[in-house]
Design an enzyme around this catalytic site. Structure first.
Site, PDB file in Angstrom:
ATOM      1  N   ARG A 149     -46.726   3.860  24.286  1.00 61.17           N
ATOM      2  CA  ARG A 149     -45.469   3.846  25.041  1.00 61.17           C
ATOM      3  C   ARG A 149     -45.723   4.441  26.436  1.00 61.17           C
ATOM      4  NH1 ARG A 149     -42.566   9.020  22.035  1.00 61.17           N
ATOM      5  NH2 ARG A 149     -43.434  10.550  23.473  1.00 61.17           N
ATOM      6  N   ASP A 176     -56.341  10.103  17.458  1.00 61.41           N
ATOM      7  CA  ASP A 176     -55.819  11.402  17.888  1.00 61.41           C
ATOM      8  C   ASP A 176     -56.880  11.977  18.822  1.00 61.41           C
ATOM      9  OD1 ASP A 176     -55.256  14.102  18.234  1.00 61.41           O
ATOM     10  OD2 ASP A 176     -54.447  14.336  16.207  1.00 61.41           O
ATOM     11  N   VAL A 177     -56.559  12.072  20.103  1.00 57.53           N
ATOM     12  CA  VAL A 177     -57.575  12.442  21.096  1.00 57.53           C
ATOM     13  C   VAL A 177     -58.137  13.843  20.902  1.00 57.53           C
ATOM     14  CG1 VAL A 177     -56.725  10.882  22.898  1.00 57.53           C
ATOM     15  CG2 VAL A 177     -55.811  13.227  22.764  1.00 57.53           C
ATOM     16  N   THR A 186     -40.105   8.491  31.495  1.00 58.45           N
ATOM     17  CA  THR A 186     -40.671   8.106  30.186  1.00 58.45           C
ATOM     18  C   THR A 186     -40.050   9.002  29.114  1.00 58.45           C
ATOM     19  OG1 THR A 186     -42.486   9.711  30.212  1.00 58.45           O
ATOM     20  CG2 THR A 186     -42.896   7.591  31.302  1.00 58.45           C
ATOM     21  N   TYR A 216     -49.232  23.563  29.961  1.00 57.09           N
ATOM     22  CA  TYR A 216     -49.336  22.239  30.600  1.00 57.09           C
ATOM     23  C   TYR A 216     -50.039  22.348  31.949  1.00 57.09           C
ATOM     24  CZ  TYR A 216     -47.765  17.555  32.069  1.00 57.09           C
ATOM     25  OH  TYR A 216     -47.708  16.247  32.490  1.00 57.09           O
ATOM     26  N   ASP A 246     -53.500   5.446  20.049  1.00 53.57           N
ATOM     27  CA  ASP A 246     -52.395   6.416  20.011  1.00 53.57           C
ATOM     28  C   ASP A 246     -52.308   6.979  18.599  1.00 53.57           C
ATOM     29  OD1 ASP A 246     -49.672   7.674  20.336  1.00 53.57           O
ATOM     30  OD2 ASP A 246     -49.634   6.481  22.151  1.00 53.57           O
TER      31      ASP A 246
HETATM   32  P1  NAD Z   1     -45.066   9.641  26.784  1.00 59.11           P
HETATM   33  O1  NAD Z   1     -44.670  10.802  25.956  1.00 59.11           O
HETATM   34  O2  NAD Z   1     -44.168   8.464  26.852  1.00 59.11           O
HETATM   35  O3  NAD Z   1     -46.514   9.104  26.343  1.00 59.11           O
HETATM   36  C1  NAD Z   1     -47.530   9.964  25.899  1.00 59.11           C
HETATM   37  C2  NAD Z   1     -48.267   9.261  24.782  1.00 59.11           C
HETATM   38  O4  NAD Z   1     -49.315  10.138  24.322  1.00 59.11           O
HETATM   39  C3  NAD Z   1     -47.370   8.960  23.571  1.00 59.11           C
HETATM   40  O5  NAD Z   1     -47.506   7.618  23.196  1.00 59.11           O
HETATM   41  C4  NAD Z   1     -47.891   9.909  22.498  1.00 59.11           C
HETATM   42  O6  NAD Z   1     -47.762   9.415  21.182  1.00 59.11           O
HETATM   43  C5  NAD Z   1     -49.357  10.043  22.910  1.00 59.11           C
HETATM   44  N1  NAD Z   1     -49.990  11.212  22.295  1.00 59.11           N
HETATM   45  C6  NAD Z   1     -49.470  12.467  22.142  1.00 59.11           C
HETATM   46  N2  NAD Z   1     -50.344  13.242  21.483  1.00 59.11           N
HETATM   47  C7  NAD Z   1     -51.445  12.465  21.217  1.00 59.11           C
HETATM   48  C8  NAD Z   1     -52.689  12.697  20.579  1.00 59.11           C
HETATM   49  N3  NAD Z   1     -52.991  13.892  20.028  1.00 59.11           N
HETATM   50  N4  NAD Z   1     -53.576  11.686  20.517  1.00 59.11           N
HETATM   51  C9  NAD Z   1     -53.279  10.481  21.048  1.00 59.11           C
HETATM   52  N5  NAD Z   1     -52.117  10.184  21.652  1.00 59.11           N
HETATM   53  C10 NAD Z   1     -51.214  11.186  21.743  1.00 59.11           C
HETATM   54  O7  NAD Z   1     -45.313  10.241  28.251  1.00 59.11           O
HETATM   55  P2  NAD Z   1     -45.909   9.620  29.607  1.00 59.11           P
HETATM   56  O8  NAD Z   1     -45.044  10.064  30.706  1.00 59.11           O
HETATM   57  O9  NAD Z   1     -46.229   8.180  29.459  1.00 59.11           O
HETATM   58  O10 NAD Z   1     -47.260  10.469  29.717  1.00 59.11           O
HETATM   59  C11 NAD Z   1     -48.528   9.901  29.988  1.00 59.11           C
HETATM   60  C12 NAD Z   1     -49.376  10.914  30.731  1.00 59.11           C
HETATM   61  O11 NAD Z   1     -48.819  11.144  32.022  1.00 59.11           O
HETATM   62  C13 NAD Z   1     -49.487  12.288  30.088  1.00 59.11           C
HETATM   63  O12 NAD Z   1     -50.810  12.761  30.211  1.00 59.11           O
HETATM   64  C14 NAD Z   1     -48.549  13.133  30.901  1.00 59.11           C
HETATM   65  O13 NAD Z   1     -48.900  14.500  30.869  1.00 59.11           O
HETATM   66  C15 NAD Z   1     -48.735  12.531  32.250  1.00 59.11           C
HETATM   67  N6  NAD Z   1     -47.647  12.793  33.195  1.00 59.11           N
HETATM   68  C16 NAD Z   1     -46.377  12.438  32.913  1.00 59.11           C
HETATM   69  C17 NAD Z   1     -45.367  12.703  33.835  1.00 59.11           C
HETATM   70  C18 NAD Z   1     -43.927  12.322  33.576  1.00 59.11           C
HETATM   71  O14 NAD Z   1     -43.047  12.788  34.326  1.00 59.11           O
HETATM   72  N7  NAD Z   1     -43.618  11.498  32.597  1.00 59.11           N
HETATM   73  C19 NAD Z   1     -45.683  13.337  35.030  1.00 59.11           C
HETATM   74  C20 NAD Z   1     -47.005  13.696  35.293  1.00 59.11           C
HETATM   75  C21 NAD Z   1     -47.981  13.408  34.372  1.00 59.11           C
END
Ligand code: NAD
Length: 250
Positions: free
Chosen positions: A16, A60-61, A183, A148, A37
């Protein structure tokens, strides 16, 4: 001709959000994509939707063994997007060790394990591109985000170490630094509470928060040969959030 023709890419956390948007764009641009994922149903559904160029693999990373099993199952890749990440809000004095470690394991250790798992294959292939998702919290701090922020600063640092070590092998390594993107990450971290992102967005130079597709576009560039002279660098897409400092008045 696609901008990613002939490339095999593994994207973590791709069921997602920004990872899924990146998987869609990668397929449109001609790449073969491994969607990984911990959300198996959503990941499989996306892979089915994207057709023969996409496949899903549970990963799971934060688990070292799962990285080895994944590479065994899907083969070597020439593009890795370390996108999986989680968020935890708490003041420093109230942050439980278990929560701190959980965030570090996924965001920081997951990124380290991912790079380490794909490097031998990329060296054998003569090169590759690794894109590590940091954040604007990898450039400047935010209160109540100690784990974080620590994890995202670490990603920025390890990206540069990898770029220094691997440049001679044709492997480029860069970090992306999204600002606030619409997101499920924020509502998930807040236990399902939805925040009014329009109000947050109005404070930014571009007057809105970002969309997952806007980060995917940046990642396509970094995965493609168009970014052939970019390595060890920080790519910011934040609507101008980090253009100001705390003393600025608008
Ligand atoms: P999101 O929560 O929609 O997606 C994150 C995904 O990571 C999810 O599908 C989740 O299931 C997966 N995930 C969580 N733990 C996991 C694990 N142990 N192993 C594998 N997958 C795992 O959020 P997003 O906004 O799409 O985030 C993507 C990246 O962008 C992240 O690294 C986040 O920190 C970064 N980010 C997001 C934002 C924001 O505002 N949304 C801003 C800066 C950075």
């Amino acid at each position: 001709m696609g901008r990613l023709d002939g490339k095999a890419a593994l994207i973590t956390g791709a069921a997602r959000g920004q990872g899924a948007a990146t998987a869609r764009r990668f397929v449109e641009e001609g790449a073969r994509v491994i969607i990984t994922d911990v959300l198996d149903d959503e990941g499989k559904q996306l892979a089915d939707e994207l057709g023969d160029a996409a496949q899903f693999q549970h990963l799971d990373v934060s688990e070292e063994d799962e990285w080895a099993a994944t590479i065994d199952a899907v083969g070597q890749v020439t593009v890795l997007v370390n996108n999986a990440g989680i968020l935890h809000f708490a003041p420093l004095a109230d942050t439980k060790l278990a929560d701190y470690e959980r965030v570090i394991r996924v965001n920081q250790i997951g990124t380290f394990l991912g790079m380490r798992a794909v490097v031998p294959g990329m060296i054998a292939a003569g090169g590759g591109s690794i894109i590590n998702t940091s954040s604007i919290e990898g450039l400047a701090a935010a209160p109540t985000l100690v784990a974080y922020t620590a994890s995202k600063f670490a990603i920025r640092g390890m990206t540069k170490v990898a770029a220094l070590e691997l440049g001679g092998k044709g492997i480029r390594v860069n970090s992306v630094h999204p600002g606030m993107i619409d997101t499920q990450m924020l509502p998930t971290a807040l236990g399902g509470i939805n925040v009014d992102l329009t109000r947050v967005g109005k404070r930014l130079p571009l007057r809105r928060v970002g969309e997952a597709e806007e980060i995917a576009s940046l990642i396509v560039f970094l995965a493609s040969d168009e970014s052939s002279y970019c390595t060890g660098a920080e790519f910011v897409a934040d609507g101008g959030a980090t253009a100001s400092h705390a003393l600025s008045v608008t």
